[in-house]
Motif scaffolding. Structure first.
Motif, PDB file in Angstrom:
ATOM      1  N   VAL A   1      30.194  42.812  43.351  1.00  0.00           N
ATOM      2  CA  VAL A   1      30.682  43.855  42.446  1.00  0.00           C
ATOM      3  C   VAL A   1      31.403  44.944  43.237  1.00  0.00           C
ATOM      4  O   VAL A   1      32.488  45.388  42.853  1.00  0.00           O
ATOM      5  N   ALA A   2      30.844  45.349  44.367  1.00  0.00           N
ATOM      6  CA  ALA A   2      31.474  46.390  45.192  1.00  0.00           C
ATOM      7  C   ALA A   2      32.841  45.936  45.701  1.00  0.00           C
ATOM      8  O   ALA A   2      33.820  46.697  45.641  1.00  0.00           O
ATOM      9  N   VAL A   3      32.926  44.693  46.185  1.00  0.00           N
ATOM     10  CA  VAL A   3      34.203  44.174  46.695  1.00  0.00           C
ATOM     11  C   VAL A   3      35.235  44.090  45.569  1.00  0.00           C
ATOM     12  O   VAL A   3      36.400  44.470  45.756  1.00  0.00           O
ATOM     13  N   LEU A   4      34.831  43.621  44.408  1.00  0.00           N
ATOM     14  CA  LEU A   4      35.778  43.498  43.290  1.00  0.00           C
ATOM     15  C   LEU A   4      36.264  44.863  42.813  1.00  0.00           C
ATOM     16  O   LEU A   4      37.441  45.018  42.479  1.00  0.00           O
ATOM     17  N   LYS A   5      35.370  45.848  42.816  1.00  0.00           N
ATOM     18  CA  LYS A   5      35.793  47.207  42.435  1.00  0.00           C
ATOM     19  C   LYS A   5      36.793  47.760  43.444  1.00  0.00           C
ATOM     20  O   LYS A   5      37.758  48.415  43.063  1.00  0.00           O
ATOM     21  N   GLN A   6      36.576  47.483  44.735  1.00  0.00           N
ATOM     22  CA  GLN A   6      37.527  47.926  45.765  1.00  0.00           C
ATOM     23  C   GLN A   6      38.885  47.264  45.572  1.00  0.00           C
ATOM     24  O   GLN A   6      39.908  47.818  45.967  1.00  0.00           O
ATOM     25  N   ALA A   7      38.896  46.074  44.964  1.00  0.00           N
ATOM     26  CA  ALA A   7      40.137  45.346  44.718  1.00  0.00           C
ATOM     27  C   ALA A   7      40.753  45.730  43.368  1.00  0.00           C
ATOM     28  O   ALA A   7      41.621  45.029  42.859  1.00  0.00           O
ATOM     29  N   ASP A   8      40.304  46.855  42.794  1.00  0.00           N
ATOM     30  CA  ASP A   8      40.798  47.356  41.508  1.00  0.00           C
ATOM     31  C   ASP A   8      40.533  46.422  40.336  1.00  0.00           C
ATOM     32  O   ASP A   8      41.286  46.410  39.363  1.00  0.00           O
ATOM     33  N   LEU A   9      39.466  45.634  40.425  1.00  0.00           N
ATOM     34  CA  LEU A   9      39.042  44.821  39.294  1.00  0.00           C
ATOM     35  C   LEU A   9      37.893  45.535  38.586  1.00  0.00           C
ATOM     36  O   LEU A   9      37.266  46.435  39.141  1.00  0.00           O
ATOM     37  N   ASN A  10      37.622  45.119  37.354  1.00  0.00           N
ATOM     38  CA  ASN A  10      36.621  45.766  36.515  1.00  0.00           C
ATOM     39  C   ASN A  10      35.514  44.751  36.163  1.00  0.00           C
ATOM     40  O   ASN A  10      35.564  44.156  35.088  1.00  0.00           O
ATOM     41  N   PRO A  11      34.530  44.543  37.061  1.00  0.00           N
ATOM     42  CA  PRO A  11      33.462  43.574  36.779  1.00  0.00           C
ATOM     43  C   PRO A  11      32.629  43.999  35.573  1.00  0.00           C
ATOM     44  O   PRO A  11      32.184  45.141  35.488  1.00  0.00           O
TER      45      PRO A  11
END
Length: 115
Positions: free
Chosen positions: A54-64
């Motif tokens: 979740v942290a990595v995806l948020k850093q990639a501007d995704l919305n888990p």
């Protein structure tokens, strides 16, 4: 009492499926309502693998929005699943690099794509 060599918490690799919603700058195709991602994530347990993903995806501007865990390679094989060579190599890479690897991203273009 001798110290057990496995005392340091050993990490494993977990297969996770993550549903993401839209967010400005997420890079998803025009018209997509979100996406499903298959990830291999390293962690000492599944909860840590989920948090890191979740942290990595948020850093990639995704919305888990939702994460579903499918277990480790050993757990999946014990249930009769065959792990392809390419997937095994990606799992090993996630383990070696203590990383999260996005294996597949499938954009959703409407509610009919989910479930």
């Amino acid at each position: 009492m001798a110290k057990d060599k496995t005392s340091p918490r050993k990490h494993d690799v977990y297969m996770l499926v993550v549903e993401v919603g839209r967010k400005d700058g997420d890079g998803l195709p025009d018209g997509a309502t979100g996406a499903g991602l298959v990830c291999y994530a390293s962690g000492v347990d599944e909860a840590e693998a989920v948090r890191e993903t979740v942290a990595v995806l948020k850093q990639a501007d995704l919305n888990p929005l939702d994460v579903t865990g499918y277990g480790t390679r050993a757990e999946r094989e014990a249930q009769g699943e065959t792990i392809e060579e390419e997937d095994a190599a990606l799992m090993q890479r996630a383990f070696d690099e203590n990383a999260v690897i996005v294996v597949q991203m499938t954009p959703f273009f409407g509610d009919e794509d989910r479930g």
